[in-house]
Design a protein around this motif. Sequence first.
Motif, PDB file in Angstrom:
ATOM      1  N   MET A   1       0.854  -1.185   0.000  1.00  8.59           N
ATOM      2  CA  MET A   1       0.000   0.000   0.000  1.00  8.59           C
ATOM      3  C   MET A   1       0.892   1.238   0.000  1.00  8.59           C
ATOM      4  O   MET A   1       1.673   1.452   0.898  1.00  8.59           O
ATOM      5  CB  MET A   1      -0.890  -0.024   1.249  1.00  8.59           C
ATOM      6  CG  MET A   1      -1.686   1.231   1.429  1.00  8.59           C
ATOM      7  SD  MET A   1      -2.836   1.194   2.803  1.00  8.59           S
ATOM      8  CE  MET A   1      -1.781   1.107   4.215  1.00  8.59           C
ATOM      9  N   SER A   2       0.764   2.034  -1.035  1.00  9.23           N
ATOM     10  CA  SER A   2       1.561   3.252  -1.118  1.00  9.23           C
ATOM     11  C   SER A   2       0.637   4.461  -1.079  1.00  9.23           C
ATOM     12  O   SER A   2      -0.562   4.356  -1.307  1.00  9.23           O
ATOM     13  CB  SER A   2       2.384   3.254  -2.405  1.00  9.23           C
ATOM     14  OG  SER A   2       1.512   3.214  -3.519  1.00  9.23           O
ATOM     15  N   ASP A   3       1.219   5.595  -0.794  1.00  9.02           N
ATOM     16  CA  ASP A   3       0.468   6.839  -0.775  1.00  9.02           C
ATOM     17  C   ASP A   3       0.359   7.383  -2.201  1.00  9.02           C
ATOM     18  O   ASP A   3       1.226   7.153  -3.030  1.00  9.02           O
ATOM     19  CB  ASP A   3       1.179   7.886   0.085  1.00  9.02           C
ATOM     20  CG  ASP A   3       1.146   7.545   1.568  1.00  9.02           C
ATOM     21  OD1 ASP A   3       0.755   6.419   1.921  1.00  9.02           O
ATOM     22  OD2 ASP A   3       1.497   8.410   2.375  1.00  9.02           O
ATOM     23  N   ASP A 143      -6.097  -1.285  -4.230  1.00  5.49           N
ATOM     24  CA  ASP A 143      -5.540  -1.468  -2.889  1.00  5.49           C
ATOM     25  C   ASP A 143      -6.064  -0.344  -1.993  1.00  5.49           C
ATOM     26  O   ASP A 143      -7.061   0.279  -2.315  1.00  5.49           O
ATOM     27  CB  ASP A 143      -4.013  -1.531  -2.933  1.00  5.49           C
ATOM     28  CG  ASP A 143      -3.394  -0.341  -3.649  1.00  5.49           C
ATOM     29  OD1 ASP A 143      -4.140   0.553  -4.085  1.00  5.49           O
ATOM     30  OD2 ASP A 143      -2.163  -0.313  -3.786  1.00  5.49           O
ATOM     31  N   PRO A 145      -4.544   2.764  -0.729  1.00  2.46           N
ATOM     32  CA  PRO A 145      -3.541   3.816  -0.526  1.00  2.46           C
ATOM     33  C   PRO A 145      -4.098   4.967   0.300  1.00  2.46           C
ATOM     34  O   PRO A 145      -5.310   5.197   0.326  1.00  2.46           O
ATOM     35  CB  PRO A 145      -3.241   4.282  -1.951  1.00  2.46           C
ATOM     36  CG  PRO A 145      -4.535   4.070  -2.665  1.00  2.46           C
ATOM     37  CD  PRO A 145      -5.101   2.792  -2.081  1.00  2.46           C
TER      38      PRO A 145
END
Length: 173
Positions: A1-3, A143, A145
């Motif tokens: 999980m990325s921003d 996902d 994020p």
Amino acid sequence: MSDIHYTWDEYIDLNEQLVYKVAKSGWQFDCLLCLSRGGMRPGDFFSRVYNMPLAILATSSYREAKGTVQSELDIADCMTGLSELKGRVLLVDDMVDSGKTIKEVIAHLKARYPKITEIRVAVLWWKAHSVLKPDWHVAYLEDNPWIHQPFEVYDDLGAENLIARVEAKAKKA
């Protein structure tokens, strides 16, 4: 999980795309309602394009850990902008994350305003783990994020830091 970080231009484009999708669908609504705070900016786009008053309903579930942890939903007793919701209502927010907030708000609105005949939902972002599918969205996120919107630079800035920022810009000019 990325921003994911959005610039102002990207954010404006997302809002225009959302209004476009609703307009292109041909669905006509009688009332326009946004959830504060996240839905206020997208709601403003709809209000201006459709030349309609924007009703605002305050809701809050992200109060813990500086707004990063969801807790129990609080729905305000009062709504601003309109005295009554009736007919077809377009409910606007920035995102459907878990979907729990919008589901509870819809149930609340239907119970409180019996003249509502239909509620449809328009959001900028729809996360895959949501329990609710919005009627319109711009970005589908598979996902989970964390989304950084351009105005969040003002979160926790404080008045003194804003004064210093504006004065520093004035000195450069």
